[in-house]
Design a protein around this motif. Sequence first.
Motif, PDB file in Angstrom:
ATOM      1  N   UNK A   1      22.643 -18.735  21.777  1.00 24.73           N
ATOM      2  CA  UNK A   1      23.392 -19.204  20.596  1.00 24.73           C
ATOM      3  C   UNK A   1      22.755 -18.572  19.356  1.00 24.73           C
ATOM      4  N   UNK A   2      23.283 -17.432  18.908  1.00 22.82           N
ATOM      5  CA  UNK A   2      22.595 -16.616  17.895  1.00 22.82           C
ATOM      6  C   UNK A   2      22.817 -17.066  16.452  1.00 22.82           C
ATOM      7  N   UNK A   3      22.261 -18.220  16.101  1.00 25.86           N
ATOM      8  CA  UNK A   3      22.279 -18.640  14.708  1.00 25.86           C
ATOM      9  C   UNK A   3      20.934 -18.274  14.075  1.00 25.86           C
ATOM     10  N   UNK A   4      20.811 -18.294  12.748  1.00 26.73           N
ATOM     11  CA  UNK A   4      19.557 -17.863  12.113  1.00 26.73           C
ATOM     12  C   UNK A   4      18.352 -18.682  12.582  1.00 26.73           C
ATOM     13  N   UNK A   5      17.235 -17.986  12.747  1.00 25.27           N
ATOM     14  CA  UNK A   5      15.989 -18.619  13.175  1.00 25.27           C
ATOM     15  C   UNK A   5      14.834 -18.067  12.352  1.00 25.27           C
ATOM     16  N   UNK A   6      13.858 -18.935  12.093  1.00 26.31           N
ATOM     17  CA  UNK A   6      12.725 -18.549  11.246  1.00 26.31           C
ATOM     18  C   UNK A   6      11.473 -19.283  11.704  1.00 26.31           C
ATOM     19  N   UNK A   7      10.336 -18.857  11.162  1.00 26.38           N
ATOM     20  CA  UNK A   7       9.051 -19.525  11.387  1.00 26.38           C
ATOM     21  C   UNK A   7       8.443 -19.823  10.024  1.00 26.38           C
ATOM     22  N   UNK A   8       7.796 -20.975   9.908  1.00 22.09           N
ATOM     23  CA  UNK A   8       7.168 -21.383   8.649  1.00 22.09           C
ATOM     24  C   UNK A   8       5.656 -21.223   8.723  1.00 22.09           C
ATOM     25  N   UNK A   9       5.028 -21.202   7.547  1.00 20.03           N
ATOM     26  CA  UNK A   9       3.585 -20.956   7.470  1.00 20.03           C
ATOM     27  C   UNK A   9       2.887 -22.049   6.687  1.00 20.03           C
ATOM     28  N   UNK A  10       1.732 -22.485   7.194  1.00 16.75           N
ATOM     29  CA  UNK A  10       0.816 -23.327   6.421  1.00 16.75           C
ATOM     30  C   UNK A  10      -0.026 -22.384   5.568  1.00 16.75           C
ATOM     31  N   UNK A  11       0.148 -22.443   4.254  1.00 10.34           N
ATOM     32  CA  UNK A  11      -0.482 -21.472   3.365  1.00 10.34           C
ATOM     33  C   UNK A  11      -2.000 -21.650   3.317  1.00 10.34           C
ATOM     34  N   UNK A  12      -2.685 -20.529   3.197  1.00 10.14           N
ATOM     35  CA  UNK A  12      -4.130 -20.555   3.039  1.00 10.14           C
ATOM     36  C   UNK A  12      -4.493 -20.726   1.569  1.00 10.14           C
ATOM     37  N   UNK A  13      -5.764 -20.908   1.304  1.00  9.91           N
ATOM     38  CA  UNK A  13      -6.269 -21.041  -0.063  1.00  9.91           C
ATOM     39  C   UNK A  13      -7.302 -19.954  -0.339  1.00  9.91           C
ATOM     40  N   UNK A  14      -7.531 -19.638  -1.611  1.00 13.95           N
ATOM     41  CA  UNK A  14      -8.499 -18.582  -1.933  1.00 13.95           C
ATOM     42  C   UNK A  14      -9.882 -18.894  -1.369  1.00 13.95           C
ATOM     43  N   UNK A  15     -10.532 -17.861  -0.865  1.00 12.69           N
ATOM     44  CA  UNK A  15     -11.919 -17.940  -0.399  1.00 12.69           C
ATOM     45  C   UNK A  15     -12.109 -18.879   0.792  1.00 12.69           C
TER      46      UNK A  15
END
Length: 540
Positions: free
Chosen positions: A283-297
């Motif tokens: 079933x070819x509907x849009x798919x994505x992956x999300x990210x837990x953002x990092x912090x500086x240093x």
Amino acid sequence: MIRLYSLFSVLFLAISAVAQSSINLPHLQKQGSTSQLIVSGKPFLMLGGELGNSSASDMEYMKPIWPKLQQMHVNTVLAPIYWELLEPQEGKFDFTLVDELVKDARQHQIKLVLLWFGSWKNSMSCYVPAWVKTDTKRFPRVQTKAGKAVEILTPFGKNSLDADIKAFSALMRHIRETDERQQTVIMIQVENEIGMLPEARDHSALANTAFDQPVPKSLIQHLQTNKAALAPAVRSAWQTNGAKTSGNWEAVFGKSLSTDEIFIAWHLAQYANRVTEAGKGIYPIPMFVNAALNRPNVKPGDYPSGGPLPHIIDIWKVGAPTLDFLSPDFYNPDFNYWNDLYSRPDNPLFIPEIRFEPANAARVFYAIGHYDAMGFSPFSIESTDKPAEGPIAKSYHVLTQLSPTILAHQGKGVMNGMLFDKKMAIDTVHLGGYTFICKHDYTLGWSPKAKEDEWPTTGGLIIQTGPNDFTIAGSGIVITCLSDQPQTPNAGILQLDEGHYVDGKWKPGRRLNGDQDHQGRHIRIPVGDYGIQKLTLYRF
């Protein structure tokens, strides 16, 4: 012969119906410099909200939430689908929660983005079924350097991948069979905040064997072809080590935590890509992956190492080409900084998760106006006690009215946004031969709160709808205008009306003049107000 002709006619119509259905499935479509989500043949702007992790596991718990979402003008709900509840026994699938979720969403005229809590959720494998958790020999875990097992499925486990694919395929097949015509489900998130903890990479025997294997030729080719455009972290790791075109991961990228992260990012991306391929094949509907953002240093492993983060986005783009885009989850500052990194020609912006707080009411205008975002979604959207009175509800009410205008102008260079606080109180927007000096409402100094140390976050957007015509929306903004033409450098307000849309038609309210536009000197939507104004300028 007539009977045979009739049979062919029926088959032809059936095949045509399937083809037509496939064409009309939710999909991404380019418009100008951006991509839009197309649902039922029309562009769709997701004014979303993500449910708390456990809310969708109990439909009785959900019953009072649906009216709340309607009061907030939410048109899209991001809801988890839990592997442990979908397949409590191996090979036996229970779609009860999925069906109830879809049914209730339809009843409340709300679309769904389903979040597949499969092998990983926030790095951990907490949503895998009990029969996976308890069989660590068949479904091996990540290990630290010291050999300690972590409650994370290793991406090198073939049985884990096969089981995830089987479950995800069953889900996508069920959605196709029960929702293809109605298209309540418009998009899928594959896994959730993939990443490696508490170290930069897996050190299991399976992982160590893979680490000693040659870097895949497809990745090497990408590095060679895109030298100038590579993310700095990837380019530096590769070129500092001699820009080699063959060898194992350490030979090509050097001995470092960066190499560990690049390595695990590739294999996490490959795993997600295999799951996505299987789902889209059904079933070819849009798919994505999300990210837990990092912090500086902060070192890889102290944040979820190897997730689809900007500094290793090249690895994900090559390793998971079937994904439509990668998205940031926001629980840290620097909203503009991260959006700048995720907004790329090959990566339209969607914000699937952001901390639920008042500032989002301004951020959503900026994300849509400045970045052409296809959607925005605060987390635990149901947690408010006053859904109709919250700031995000007021912004969504305005954006619901404006959606057709926004969607018609996205990607065409005729729209922009603004976002303000006390530290960043002024911005400049250029549209249609005019310069708009945009400021936080408190820069006027009229409000007693303008003297406070902190100002509320405010923002808005501007859309050029004609040579001298503009639509302005938002909250807590004040705008003055200049002409960019030297012979007529001044811009005056010819007409300014507040109003609203009813069934897509503009209904003007007050003609704003005198004190309301400072005798023709500015356009203003005060802090606490959320509105739309139509502006016509002239030059002199």
